[in-house]
Design an enzyme around this catalytic site. Structure first.
Site, mmCIF file in Angstrom:
data_model
loop_
_atom_site.group_PDB
_atom_site.id
_atom_site.type_symbol
_atom_site.label_atom_id
_atom_site.label_comp_id
_atom_site.label_asym_id
_atom_site.label_seq_id
_atom_site.Cartn_x
_atom_site.Cartn_y
_atom_site.Cartn_z
ATOM 1 N N SER A 172 0.870 -1.176 0.000
ATOM 2 C CA SER A 172 0.000 0.000 0.000
ATOM 3 C C SER A 172 0.901 1.218 0.000
ATOM 4 O O SER A 172 2.050 1.144 0.458
ATOM 5 C CB SER A 172 -0.858 0.023 1.262
ATOM 6 O OG SER A 172 -0.071 0.379 2.385
ATOM 7 N N ASP A 173 0.437 2.340 -0.506
ATOM 8 C CA ASP A 173 1.150 3.588 -0.285
ATOM 9 C C ASP A 173 1.142 3.828 1.227
ATOM 10 O O ASP A 173 0.425 3.148 1.970
ATOM 11 C CB ASP A 173 0.489 4.748 -1.052
ATOM 12 C CG ASP A 173 1.462 5.909 -1.259
ATOM 13 O OD1 ASP A 173 2.465 5.989 -0.522
ATOM 14 O OD2 ASP A 173 1.222 6.747 -2.156
#
Ligand SMILES: *[C@@H]1O[C@H](CO)[C@@H](O)[C@H](O)[C@H]1NC(C)=O
Ligand SMILES: *[C@@H]1O[C@H](CO)[C@@H](O)[C@H](O)[C@H]1NC(C)=O
Ligand SMILES: *[C@@H]1O[C@H](CO)[C@@H](O)[C@H](O)[C@H]1NC(C)=O
Length: 802
Positions: A318-319
């Site tokens: 995920s960012d």
């Protein structure tokens, strides 16, 4: 409350890193990575099956996971993965950055140690402007060498979160500078070269660049191929339709990108598909934003597509805190546990941040997550570490074990940074061949502008350069009798108090170079622009200086985002305009060489420069296609219908060029390429007719490759200087459907040309790819009929027939 507090702190932490990274020392937890602490260390920890290099990677990864308890597994679901002391596995920091050189924006990289700096290449948008695939690839490999060297001394990880290949959709975007621009084909080509270079494509094969890719040597008996090995890991980010930071009431954490299937297919996704399919990237990062109502990290359908259709092998991260945002900002789930469950089930393997660390246990207790979901994630994660050789025992004995401080900031790498700036700088205007200046007649030169004295020339995600120099210092090495005045005391330039000094300095000099434009106060992560004009009173400074100078002046523009400089384009006192973007540590030298004629500029803009009026359209509108019914002009050179300051591909040289089509077919026949069942009913089923024009769906064709043809091109250098030139071949197809692009880039090649001589080159055209676009359902279609190839003002028609 606690959670939110942490989250805000975390964002603040990110911002601090962005602006102060060279000064702010990150707590050096990476030191635990430094030898002699490594997995599979003899004598106690080397006998596990996962240490056995004769076994296939997947077997080793599954074996490792089988040793772990549930709490140990959960501790791995974060960028800062915990040690597993009983198995001899040290802690690992997954988050390192290398967008255009090793950078400390992630905690995996530190410049406090025996390596104090790393080569700072130009920002990606500048390197993209070179349109030179070899250069892109070499930069990736140089970064890989520096990365391994820093890893070996405990100052970096091996998993890097670059490249950023989102389409530069809107000129206001604060991170457009980090990307290869607005064209999906160029972004794809960049992604492929950078990832291959970074992941070790060159290192493995030979010293010969260009034919090194895809060479697969099957390792003894276990079915793994050499191409599975990674020198370092690259990450295609941010998946997908991410290109807004903070604009009005919108921000990237809560933004819902409403994207049509058509735009998704032929604009937003192609760079990611190429990054994975051809680049073979080993990481994919999902973005903060939602895509049509579902947060990108919960878009199981899109992540699944990457794995199954595009053949993605690697881990999905995920960012940073993009799992927390699913609940906190996107409000897509009703609990943190549901956010964790949704992203794990969608295919995310690791969370940048601590959200999964803190919420996975309870998600399991609530029956929302199964241990198998976590096992799947861990197998993906460990597989990448295994491919990096991290479980092969003593790293100093590995093939990269000898790389160290002597391999960072080498003369070769610094020359490559200089070469990238030389090739990427774009000459936008040059009235009556004002440039280059004749060195012998330049007895005095004034350099004006606050941006001329900074040595932070790399833009976002910069590390500490090997040899930081300002643009002004770059000139000092090449010319004598140089004076400097800032004019504005900073880039926002809210005061004209210092104008007089700049005017006096300019009046006395023979020639004047004014440096204006943008820096991180105007465009960066979490900050989009609201105007395309020069900031504050910069425009007034430029005009005042131009008005008093003995000779017309040279305007140099910095920044990654397009600027509306129509005032300068039309002012005869401003003879020349150059765009340097963020040219990296050698930018000053490259600029001086170009202005003084040692280098002939050949860069071309990888993005459209729109007029200020473009800011009337909402940044949140993701549509690429123009819609006259609501006054929407469309975006990028493929669809935009309005005026432009400079078009995509604009870029002048000190020479002029003319082209000739040497050979290209006049017609290409589809017969033989249709799938069996369709051949019989060609006209009734496959070929759709709209207003007399017809098209065919590309996925109904069996053998597109057989349609490929080569276009032979001759380029004549009409000037008295040698120079590199970027040949761009565009096509214009029949307008068979709403949403046909006006034109699209078919191919590009940077060639060396000799004064008054012609050079031959060629571009390979694949009609199924280059002549097609997506219909409203996201299906690629190939229009039948006349496609016009254009090369400058030369045209050649290729007819697609059945
Ligand atoms: C990473 O985790 C370790 C424990 O495994 C901890 O000591 C360290 O402070 C953490 N680092 C960061 C940057 O959070
Ligand atoms: C240096 O520049 C000034 C003007 O800025 C000029 O008057 C002077 O003659 C120059 N000196 C030399 C040695 O060229
Ligand atoms: C492309 O870049 C490489 C690496 O800098 C360079 O050697 C080559 O000359 C460049 N090609 C052209 C045509 O500029």
């Amino acid at each position: 409350m606690g959670v939110l507090f942490f989250f805000f702190f975390f964002l603040l932490f990110l911002e601090l890193l962005e602006f102060h990274s060279p000064i702010l020392r990150i707590p050096v937890t990476v030191s635990s990575l430094a030898y002699p602490d490594f997995p599979c260390k003899p004598p106690h920890h080397s006998s596990y099956p996962f240490c056995n290099t004769a076994l296939p990677i997947s077997t080793r990864a599954r074996s490792l996971v089988s040793f772990l308890t549930l709490p140990e597994k959960i501790q791995q679901l974060t960028n800062n993965a915990s040690a597993i002391p009983r198995l001899g596995i040290p802690h690992y920091e997954w988050w390192s950055e290398s967008l255009h050189g090793i950078a400390p924006n992630g905690p995996g990289v530190s410049f406090s140690g025996t390596i104090p700096s790393a080569t700072n290449f130009p920002q990606v948008i500048v390197t993209a402007a070179s349109f030179n695939r070899t250069l892109w690839n070499l930069i990736g490999s140089a970064i890989a060498v520096e990365a391994r060297a820093m890893y070996n001394v405990g100052q970096a990880g091996l998993t890097f979160w670059a490249p950023n290949i989102n389409i530069f959709r809107d000129p206001r975007w604060g991170r457009g500078q980090e990307t290869p621009g607005e064209d999906p084909m160029v972004a794809s080509a960049y992604a492929i070269e950078y990832v291959r270079g970074l992941q070790g494509g060159n290192w493995k094969s030979s010293d010969e660049i260009g034919n090194v890719f895809g060479a697969k040597r099957v390792l003894s008996g276990n079915g793994e191929s050499e191409s599975d090995e990674l020198m370092v890991s690259a990450c295609c980010k941010h998946f997908t339709a991410y290109d807004l930071e903070k604009w009005g009431d919108f921000n990237r954490y809560s933004f819902n990108a409403v994207v049509s299937q058509q735009d998704l297919e032929d604009t937003y996704q192609p760079p990611f598909r190429s990054c994975i399919q051809q680049g073979k990237a080993s990481c994919l990062m999902c973005s903060y934003n939602a895509v049509n109502g579902v947060p990108a990290c919960a878009r199981g359908d899109l992540l699944e597509l990457a794995r199954t259709k595009w053949g993605f092998k690697g881990y999905i991260t995920s960012d940073c805190d993009a799992v927390a945002t699913v609940y906190e900002y996107q409000k897509y789930t009703s609990s943190p546990e549901d956010a964790v469950a949704d992203v794990l089930k969608a295919g995310v393997d690791i969370n940048c941040g601590t959200y999964m660390l803190r919420n996975t246990q309870s998600a399991i207790q609530q029956g929302k997550v199964n241990e198998e979901d976590i096992d799947r994630a861990l197998v993906n994660l460990f597989s990448v570490q295994l491919r990096l050789g991290m479980f092969d025992g003593d790293p100093t004995r590995g093939q990269f074990g000898k790389l160290g401080p002597q391999d960072v900031c080498t003369p070769e790498h610094r020359t490559l940074a200089l070469e990238a700036a030389r090739q990427g700088i774009v000459l936008l205007k040059n009235d009556m061949k004002f440039l280059p200046l004749n060195k012998n007649i330049v007895t005095s030169l004034a350099i004006i502008g606050p941006l001329a004295s900074t040595n932070k020339l790399g833009g976002g995600y910069s590390g500490i350069p090997c040899t930081p120099k300002s643009l002004f210092e770059g000139f000092q090495e090449h010319a004598k009798n140089i004076s400097y005045a800032a004019g504005c005391n900073d880039v926002p330039c809210n005061s004209d108090a210092d104008f007089d000094e700049a005017i006096q300095t300019s009046r006395q000099a023979d020639f004047v170079v004014i440096v204006a434009g943008l820096d991180a106060t105007q465009e960066t992560e979490d900050l989009d622009r609201v105007s395309l004009l020069l900031p504050g009173k910069q425009m007034a400074l430029v005009s005042s200086v131009a008005a008093v100078s003995k000779n017309p002046v040279i305007l140099v523009l910095t920044g990654g985002g397009p600027l509306d400089v129509s005032f300068a384009e039309s002012n005869p006192q401003i003879a020349s305009i150059l765009w340097v973007g963020y040219p990296g540590e050698a930018g000053g030298k490259a600029l001086a060489e170009i202005i003084l004629g040692q280098v002939n500029p050949g860069g071309r803009l990888p993005m459209t420069w729109y007029p200020e009026s473009f800011t009337n359209i909402p940044m949140t509108d993701m549509s690429m296609r123009a819609d006259p019914s609501r006054g929407y002009p469309g975006r990028t050179y493929r669809f935009y219908t309005g005026n432009r300051i400079y078009g995509f591909g604009h870029g002048l040289s000190y020479s002029a060029f003319s082209y000739k089509f040497l050979s290209a077919p006049n017609a290409v026949s589809l017969s033989g390429t249709l799938k069996d069942g369709f051949r019989k009913n060609i006209l009734s089923q496959v070929v759709k007719e709209v207003d007399g024009a017809s098209y065919i769906q590309v996925d109904k064709m069996q053998n597109c490759n057989s349609l490929r043809f080569s276009v032979q091109i001759s380029v004549m250098n009409l000037g008295d200087r040698d120079g590199n030139h970027v040949v761009m071949l565009f096509s214009r197809g029949p307008k068979v459907l709403d949403g046909s692009p006006d034109t699209q880039l078919v191919g590009f090649v940077r060639v060396n040309t000799i004064s008054y001589k012609s050079t031959e080159t060629s571009v390979l055209v694949d009609p199924c790819v280059h002549f097609s676009f997506a219909d409203e359902y996201g299906k690629r279609i190939l229009p039948l009929g006349d496609h016009t190839l254009t090369l400058g003002d030369m045209e050649h028609i290729v007819s697609i027939e059945i």
